[in-house]
Motif scaffolding. Structure first.
Motif, PDB file in Angstrom:
ATOM      1  N   ASP A   1      -9.729  42.781  34.794  1.00  0.00           N
ATOM      2  CA  ASP A   1     -11.156  42.964  34.535  1.00  0.00           C
ATOM      3  C   ASP A   1     -11.892  43.385  35.800  1.00  0.00           C
ATOM      4  OD1 ASP A   1     -10.795  42.249  31.886  1.00  0.00           O
ATOM      5  OD2 ASP A   1     -11.422  40.162  32.199  1.00  0.00           O
ATOM      6  N   THR A   2     -11.515  42.793  36.922  1.00  0.00           N
ATOM      7  CA  THR A   2     -12.141  43.131  38.199  1.00  0.00           C
ATOM      8  C   THR A   2     -11.854  44.579  38.568  1.00  0.00           C
ATOM      9  OG1 THR A   2     -11.934  40.841  38.931  1.00  0.00           O
ATOM     10  CG2 THR A   2     -12.302  42.498  40.629  1.00  0.00           C
ATOM     11  N   LEU A   3     -10.602  45.009  38.423  1.00  0.00           N
ATOM     12  CA  LEU A   3     -10.246  46.394  38.717  1.00  0.00           C
ATOM     13  C   LEU A   3     -10.962  47.367  37.775  1.00  0.00           C
ATOM     14  CD1 LEU A   3      -6.442  46.401  39.593  1.00  0.00           C
ATOM     15  CD2 LEU A   3      -8.379  46.760  41.104  1.00  0.00           C
ATOM     16  N   ALA A   4     -11.061  47.006  36.502  1.00  0.00           N
ATOM     17  CA  ALA A   4     -11.757  47.866  35.543  1.00  0.00           C
ATOM     18  C   ALA A   4     -13.231  47.996  35.911  1.00  0.00           C
ATOM     19  CB  ALA A   4     -11.602  47.311  34.134  1.00  0.00           C
ATOM     20  N   SER A   5     -13.836  46.898  36.314  1.00  0.00           N
ATOM     21  CA  SER A   5     -15.239  46.921  36.726  1.00  0.00           C
ATOM     22  C   SER A   5     -15.429  47.783  37.973  1.00  0.00           C
ATOM     23  CB  SER A   5     -15.721  45.499  36.983  1.00  0.00           C
ATOM     24  OG  SER A   5     -17.007  45.504  37.537  1.00  0.00           O
ATOM     25  N   MET A   6     -14.522  47.634  38.937  1.00  0.00           N
ATOM     26  CA  MET A   6     -14.595  48.444  40.152  1.00  0.00           C
ATOM     27  C   MET A   6     -14.422  49.923  39.836  1.00  0.00           C
ATOM     28  SD  MET A   6     -12.515  46.063  42.869  1.00  0.00           S
ATOM     29  CE  MET A   6     -12.460  47.350  44.090  1.00  0.00           C
ATOM     30  N   ALA A   7     -13.525  50.252  38.926  1.00  0.00           N
ATOM     31  CA  ALA A   7     -13.303  51.654  38.551  1.00  0.00           C
ATOM     32  C   ALA A   7     -14.543  52.227  37.879  1.00  0.00           C
ATOM     33  CB  ALA A   7     -12.093  51.763  37.629  1.00  0.00           C
ATOM     34  N   THR A   8     -15.159  51.443  37.004  1.00  0.00           N
ATOM     35  CA  THR A   8     -16.377  51.897  36.334  1.00  0.00           C
ATOM     36  C   THR A   8     -17.496  52.132  37.338  1.00  0.00           C
ATOM     37  OG1 THR A   8     -15.750  50.655  34.362  1.00  0.00           O
ATOM     38  CG2 THR A   8     -18.051  51.312  34.536  1.00  0.00           C
ATOM     39  N   ASP A   9     -17.655  51.207  38.294  1.00  0.00           N
ATOM     40  CA  ASP A   9     -18.674  51.366  39.338  1.00  0.00           C
ATOM     41  C   ASP A   9     -18.392  52.596  40.189  1.00  0.00           C
ATOM     42  OD1 ASP A   9     -19.912  49.074  38.445  1.00  0.00           O
ATOM     43  OD2 ASP A   9     -19.141  47.793  40.057  1.00  0.00           O
ATOM     44  N   ALA A  10     -17.126  52.822  40.518  1.00  0.00           N
ATOM     45  CA  ALA A  10     -16.757  53.972  41.341  1.00  0.00           C
ATOM     46  C   ALA A  10     -17.063  55.279  40.616  1.00  0.00           C
ATOM     47  CB  ALA A  10     -15.277  53.903  41.712  1.00  0.00           C
ATOM     48  N   ILE A  11     -16.729  55.331  39.355  1.00  0.00           N
ATOM     49  CA  ILE A  11     -16.984  56.548  38.577  1.00  0.00           C
ATOM     50  C   ILE A  11     -18.480  56.826  38.503  1.00  0.00           C
ATOM     51  CG2 ILE A  11     -16.879  57.522  36.236  1.00  0.00           C
ATOM     52  CD1 ILE A  11     -14.122  56.094  35.986  1.00  0.00           C
ATOM     53  N   SER A  12     -19.276  55.789  38.256  1.00  0.00           N
ATOM     54  CA  SER A  12     -20.722  56.011  38.153  1.00  0.00           C
ATOM     55  C   SER A  12     -21.314  56.428  39.500  1.00  0.00           C
ATOM     56  CB  SER A  12     -21.427  54.774  37.606  1.00  0.00           C
ATOM     57  OG  SER A  12     -21.311  53.693  38.495  1.00  0.00           O
TER      58      SER A  12
ATOM     59  N   GLN B   1     -17.780  57.290  50.442  1.00  0.00           N
ATOM     60  CA  GLN B   1     -17.322  55.938  50.759  1.00  0.00           C
ATOM     61  C   GLN B   1     -16.607  55.312  49.561  1.00  0.00           C
ATOM     62  OE1 GLN B   1     -20.464  53.183  51.684  1.00  0.00           O
ATOM     63  NE2 GLN B   1     -19.081  51.722  52.615  1.00  0.00           N
ATOM     64  N   THR B   2     -17.133  55.547  48.379  1.00  0.00           N
ATOM     65  CA  THR B   2     -16.496  55.028  47.166  1.00  0.00           C
ATOM     66  C   THR B   2     -15.124  55.647  46.969  1.00  0.00           C
ATOM     67  OG1 THR B   2     -18.653  54.669  46.137  1.00  0.00           O
ATOM     68  CG2 THR B   2     -16.760  54.804  44.669  1.00  0.00           C
ATOM     69  N   LEU B   3     -15.020  56.952  47.174  1.00  0.00           N
ATOM     70  CA  LEU B   3     -13.729  57.623  47.024  1.00  0.00           C
ATOM     71  C   LEU B   3     -12.716  57.098  48.037  1.00  0.00           C
ATOM     72  CD1 LEU B   3     -12.072  59.759  45.574  1.00  0.00           C
ATOM     73  CD2 LEU B   3     -12.920  61.426  47.226  1.00  0.00           C
ATOM     74  N   GLN B   4     -13.139  56.878  49.279  1.00  0.00           N
ATOM     75  CA  GLN B   4     -12.243  56.326  50.294  1.00  0.00           C
ATOM     76  C   GLN B   4     -11.770  54.928  49.911  1.00  0.00           C
ATOM     77  OE1 GLN B   4     -14.476  56.625  53.931  1.00  0.00           O
ATOM     78  NE2 GLN B   4     -14.002  58.792  54.209  1.00  0.00           N
ATOM     79  N   THR B   5     -12.663  54.130  49.334  1.00  0.00           N
ATOM     80  CA  THR B   5     -12.289  52.782  48.890  1.00  0.00           C
ATOM     81  C   THR B   5     -11.280  52.856  47.759  1.00  0.00           C
ATOM     82  OG1 THR B   5     -14.462  51.949  49.524  1.00  0.00           O
ATOM     83  CG2 THR B   5     -13.185  50.596  48.012  1.00  0.00           C
ATOM     84  N   VAL B   6     -11.511  53.743  46.806  1.00  0.00           N
ATOM     85  CA  VAL B   6     -10.590  53.892  45.673  1.00  0.00           C
ATOM     86  C   VAL B   6      -9.215  54.325  46.167  1.00  0.00           C
ATOM     87  CG1 VAL B   6     -10.109  55.295  43.618  1.00  0.00           C
ATOM     88  CG2 VAL B   6     -12.368  54.309  43.951  1.00  0.00           C
ATOM     89  N   VAL B   7      -9.171  55.261  47.101  1.00  0.00           N
ATOM     90  CA  VAL B   7      -7.894  55.729  47.637  1.00  0.00           C
ATOM     91  C   VAL B   7      -7.178  54.603  48.380  1.00  0.00           C
ATOM     92  CG1 VAL B   7      -6.854  57.297  49.331  1.00  0.00           C
ATOM     93  CG2 VAL B   7      -8.542  58.151  47.709  1.00  0.00           C
ATOM     94  N   ALA B   8      -7.923  53.802  49.140  1.00  0.00           N
ATOM     95  CA  ALA B   8      -7.312  52.686  49.868  1.00  0.00           C
ATOM     96  C   ALA B   8      -6.736  51.647  48.905  1.00  0.00           C
ATOM     97  CB  ALA B   8      -8.333  52.034  50.790  1.00  0.00           C
ATOM     98  N   VAL B   9      -7.466  51.331  47.837  1.00  0.00           N
ATOM     99  CA  VAL B   9      -6.960  50.373  46.846  1.00  0.00           C
ATOM    100  C   VAL B   9      -5.736  50.940  46.154  1.00  0.00           C
ATOM    101  CG1 VAL B   9      -7.503  49.233  44.652  1.00  0.00           C
ATOM    102  CG2 VAL B   9      -9.175  49.215  46.504  1.00  0.00           C
ATOM    103  N   ARG B  10      -5.777  52.227  45.800  1.00  0.00           N
ATOM    104  CA  ARG B  10      -4.618  52.859  45.165  1.00  0.00           C
ATOM    105  C   ARG B  10      -3.391  52.783  46.068  1.00  0.00           C
ATOM    106  NH1 ARG B  10      -4.007  58.940  45.590  1.00  0.00           N
ATOM    107  NH2 ARG B  10      -3.672  58.106  47.667  1.00  0.00           N
ATOM    108  N   ASP B  11      -3.582  53.079  47.358  1.00  0.00           N
ATOM    109  CA  ASP B  11      -2.467  53.028  48.298  1.00  0.00           C
ATOM    110  C   ASP B  11      -1.872  51.622  48.388  1.00  0.00           C
ATOM    111  OD1 ASP B  11      -2.830  55.714  48.761  1.00  0.00           O
ATOM    112  OD2 ASP B  11      -3.843  55.438  50.696  1.00  0.00           O
TER     113      ASP B  11
END
Length: 108
Positions: free
Chosen positions: A42-53, A84-94
């Motif tokens: 749920d936390t990851l889904a929420s973070m993904a939704t926030d990142a997309i928006s 900054q959001t994209l960099q965070t998403v890439v870091a979490v993905r890595d």
């Protein structure tokens, strides 16, 4: 939940550019009878939704800036937040990929 520059800018400008001096409140641990916390998924889904928006808002503001409907400052702030959001998403993905690879190397 992510912390954005837009959330901090009123506080930073109020105190003259220095970092806030107050410390965040510490939440006591949940008791056995309390409501369970959100799951990791749920936390990851929420973070993904926030990142997309956030990224969509950056794109929309950049487009408005090209049309002359947004100021340069608004465009720069929105693009910087999206970056900054994209960099965070890439870091979490890595980190997730690294964890998966580490688990796949474990012997059973």
């Amino acid at each position: 939940m992510s912390l954005s520059i837009a959330m901090l800018s009123p506080e930073i400008s109020r105190i003259g550019g220095a970092a806030p001096t107050t410390t965040p409140a510490i939440t006591p641990p949940a008791s056995a009878g309390s409501v369970p916390q959100a799951s990791f998924a749920d936390t990851l889904a929420s973070m993904a939704t926030d990142a997309i928006s956030t990224i969509k808002a950056g794109e929309t503001t950049a487009t408005a800036g090209m049309k002359g409907q947004a100021s340069l400052q608004q465009v720069v702030q929105a693009v910087m937040m999206a970056e900054q959001t994209l960099q965070t998403v890439v870091a979490v993905r890595d980190k997730v990929v690294g964890a998966y690879q580490e688990i796949s190397r474990m012997q059973i």
